[in-house]
Design an enzyme around this catalytic site. Structure first.
Site, PDB file in Angstrom:
ATOM      1  N   ARG A 150       0.844  -1.191   0.000  1.00 23.89           N
ATOM      2  CA  ARG A 150       0.000   0.000   0.000  1.00 23.89           C
ATOM      3  C   ARG A 150       0.883   1.247   0.000  1.00 23.89           C
ATOM      4  O   ARG A 150       2.006   1.215   0.501  1.00 23.89           O
ATOM      5  CB  ARG A 150      -0.896   0.015   1.239  1.00 23.89           C
ATOM      6  CG  ARG A 150      -1.818  -1.193   1.371  1.00 23.89           C
ATOM      7  CD  ARG A 150      -2.540  -1.194   2.701  1.00 23.89           C
ATOM      8  NE  ARG A 150      -3.424  -2.350   2.844  1.00 23.89           N
ATOM      9  CZ  ARG A 150      -3.071  -3.503   3.414  1.00 23.89           C
ATOM     10  NH1 ARG A 150      -1.843  -3.651   3.907  1.00 23.89           N
ATOM     11  NH2 ARG A 150      -3.925  -4.501   3.496  1.00 23.89           N
ATOM     12  N   LYS A 174      -1.673  -2.953   7.974  1.00 24.43           N
ATOM     13  CA  LYS A 174      -2.833  -2.576   8.771  1.00 24.43           C
ATOM     14  C   LYS A 174      -2.842  -3.338  10.083  1.00 24.43           C
ATOM     15  O   LYS A 174      -2.459  -4.508  10.134  1.00 24.43           O
ATOM     16  CB  LYS A 174      -4.127  -2.876   7.994  1.00 24.43           C
ATOM     17  CG  LYS A 174      -4.390  -1.908   6.857  1.00 24.43           C
ATOM     18  CD  LYS A 174      -5.745  -2.186   6.239  1.00 24.43           C
ATOM     19  CE  LYS A 174      -6.079  -1.145   5.164  1.00 24.43           C
ATOM     20  NZ  LYS A 174      -7.392  -1.411   4.554  1.00 24.43           N
ATOM     21  N   HIS A 245      -3.453   2.784  -5.713  1.00 19.25           N
ATOM     22  CA  HIS A 245      -3.817   1.379  -5.496  1.00 19.25           C
ATOM     23  C   HIS A 245      -3.769   0.570  -6.794  1.00 19.25           C
ATOM     24  O   HIS A 245      -3.756  -0.663  -6.749  1.00 19.25           O
ATOM     25  CB  HIS A 245      -5.214   1.311  -4.878  1.00 19.25           C
ATOM     26  CG  HIS A 245      -5.246   0.596  -3.566  1.00 19.25           C
ATOM     27  ND1 HIS A 245      -4.402   0.911  -2.511  1.00 19.25           N
ATOM     28  CD2 HIS A 245      -6.000  -0.444  -3.131  1.00 19.25           C
ATOM     29  CE1 HIS A 245      -4.660   0.110  -1.498  1.00 19.25           C
ATOM     30  NE2 HIS A 245      -5.616  -0.720  -1.845  1.00 19.25           N
ATOM     31  N   ARG A 248      -0.946  -1.783  -6.821  1.00 18.21           N
ATOM     32  CA  ARG A 248      -1.207  -2.939  -5.953  1.00 18.21           C
ATOM     33  C   ARG A 248      -2.095  -3.949  -6.698  1.00 18.21           C
ATOM     34  O   ARG A 248      -1.843  -5.155  -6.675  1.00 18.21           O
ATOM     35  CB  ARG A 248      -1.882  -2.451  -4.675  1.00 18.21           C
ATOM     36  CG  ARG A 248      -2.156  -3.504  -3.621  1.00 18.21           C
ATOM     37  CD  ARG A 248      -2.530  -2.787  -2.315  1.00 18.21           C
ATOM     38  NE  ARG A 248      -3.165  -3.642  -1.336  1.00 18.21           N
ATOM     39  CZ  ARG A 248      -2.517  -4.443  -0.494  1.00 18.21           C
ATOM     40  NH1 ARG A 248      -1.193  -4.523  -0.546  1.00 18.21           N
ATOM     41  NH2 ARG A 248      -3.177  -5.172   0.389  1.00 18.21           N
ATOM     42  N   HIS A 271      -3.365  -9.354   3.203  1.00 18.52           N
ATOM     43  CA  HIS A 271      -4.801  -9.456   3.444  1.00 18.52           C
ATOM     44  C   HIS A 271      -5.068 -10.381   4.629  1.00 18.52           C
ATOM     45  O   HIS A 271      -4.491 -11.466   4.718  1.00 18.52           O
ATOM     46  CB  HIS A 271      -5.522 -10.020   2.211  1.00 18.52           C
ATOM     47  CG  HIS A 271      -5.702  -9.025   1.118  1.00 18.52           C
ATOM     48  ND1 HIS A 271      -5.931  -9.382  -0.204  1.00 18.52           N
ATOM     49  CD2 HIS A 271      -5.684  -7.664   1.122  1.00 18.52           C
ATOM     50  CE1 HIS A 271      -6.050  -8.283  -0.937  1.00 18.52           C
ATOM     51  NE2 HIS A 271      -5.899  -7.244  -0.165  1.00 18.52           N
ATOM     52  N   TYR A 280      -9.396 -10.686  -7.271  1.00 17.29           N
ATOM     53  CA  TYR A 280      -8.474 -10.693  -8.405  1.00 17.29           C
ATOM     54  C   TYR A 280      -8.694 -11.890  -9.327  1.00 17.29           C
ATOM     55  O   TYR A 280      -8.265 -11.859 -10.475  1.00 17.29           O
ATOM     56  CB  TYR A 280      -7.023 -10.655  -7.902  1.00 17.29           C
ATOM     57  CG  TYR A 280      -6.717  -9.373  -7.174  1.00 17.29           C
ATOM     58  CD1 TYR A 280      -6.610  -8.175  -7.865  1.00 17.29           C
ATOM     59  CD2 TYR A 280      -6.581  -9.343  -5.794  1.00 17.29           C
ATOM     60  CE1 TYR A 280      -6.366  -6.978  -7.204  1.00 17.29           C
ATOM     61  CE2 TYR A 280      -6.330  -8.155  -5.122  1.00 17.29           C
ATOM     62  CZ  TYR A 280      -6.229  -6.982  -5.832  1.00 17.29           C
ATOM     63  OH  TYR A 280      -5.993  -5.802  -5.169  1.00 17.29           O
TER      64      TYR A 280
END
Length: 299
Positions: A150, A174, A245, A248, A271, A280
């Site tokens: 990110r 995150k 993004h 990414r 993730h 994806y």
């Protein structure tokens, strides 16, 4: 809003910042969602805010739809309020039934935008150069494409987070989740060149350990990265509206198109759940469909 609900809102923001380790951007998002909801209560003349029932909560969501917000935005606001009232119920005994009963809107099927491999080559070729700025921009683009991190993770990198002997970078994602991402020789060469010559020239006497810096020598921001990427796309004459993004998305799509397994891509992207990565597969299926339609004689 009465004093108890106000205190609950203040303590909730401290809780998600200090105990849950949410990023400043996420905390600000929660704050805005709560502020917007409390303004709605005031404008509608709905009580003191403590005894919110399902009809009031449903009316708020109706108002959001009337503003023609995206479903993902509405869903996020519902989640914010659900989390807050759950916290307020646990700490202050405030009823949270109203938002527990709300349904999230059905998600829109929106495929992530990405660059094709030929477009990436065009980006790199058009922006090659020997000036400190060009060297920095190339290193930034190479690292984003090579790792899929990110932009907030990129701007948070320290010089020591990139290991050019092992070709691996340490990323804080995150929820303060740490992960290590390998990168290839293109990114390693570009990063080595940037650290050896461009970064020292750009620093201009500033002393800090941030890996990427702006042309004043201070740490590069997320907004700065967006500006750099927009300039690079213009220079490459790609008629695309870029957002950070996209690199990414491009990283994940190209890995899957070239045979990488879903679990590995999930780990590389950081993730928490596989469902976030599975979007994806829709992109790669669409890519295969287009290839088939363009190549098969009887398509």
């Amino acid at each position: 809003m009465n004093a108890r609900l106000k205190q609950a809102a203040e303590e909730f923001q401290s809780y998600i910042r200090l105990e849950r380790n949410f990023s400043p951007l996420t905390v600000e998002g929660y704050r805005k969602d709560l502020e917007e909801f409390f303004s709605f209560l005031e404008s509608e003349g709905i009580g003191e805010g403590e005894d919110i029932r399902y009809p009031e909560a449903r009316l708020y969501v109706t108002r959001l739809y009337e503003r023609e917000l995206e479903r993902a935005t509405i869903s996020r606001k519902i989640s914010s309020l659900r989390s807050f009232f759950k916290f307020a119920n646990t700490r202050f005994g405030i009823d949270d039934q109203a938002f527990r009963s709300l349904y999230h809107p059905k998600k829109e099927e929106k495929l992530p935008q990405f660059f094709y491999e030929e477009e990436m080559e065009q980006l790199f070729e058009a922006n090659a150069g020997s000036s400190p700025k060009q060297i920095r921009d190339t290193a930034l683009l190479e690292l984003l494409y090579a790792t899929g991190m990110r932009v907030s993770e990129l701007t948070g990198l320290a010089v020591q987070d990139a290991d050019l002997e092992l070709d691996i970078v340490r990323v804080m994602g995150k929820g303060r989740r740490e992960r290590y991402i390998p990168f290839g020789h293109f990114a390693a060469d570009a990063l080595g060149r940037y650290l050896d010559s461009a970064r020292p020239a750009i620093m201009k006497g500033n002393k800090h350990d941030r890996l990427f810096v702006n042309m004043r020598g201070t740490p590069l921001t997320d907004r700065g990265v967006r500006h750099i990427l927009e300039e690079m796309v213009k220079k490459a004459s790609l008629h695309i509206s870029i957002h950070p993004h996209m690199l990414r998305h491009t990283f994940a799509t190209h890995l899957l198109n070239n045979g990488a397994d879903m679990r590995s891509v999930q780990e590389l992207l950081g993730h928490a759940s596989l469902s976030s990565t599975q979007v994806y597969t829709h992109v790669t299926k669409e890519h295969l469909r287009k290839t088939y339609m363009n190549a098969h004689p009887r398509a």
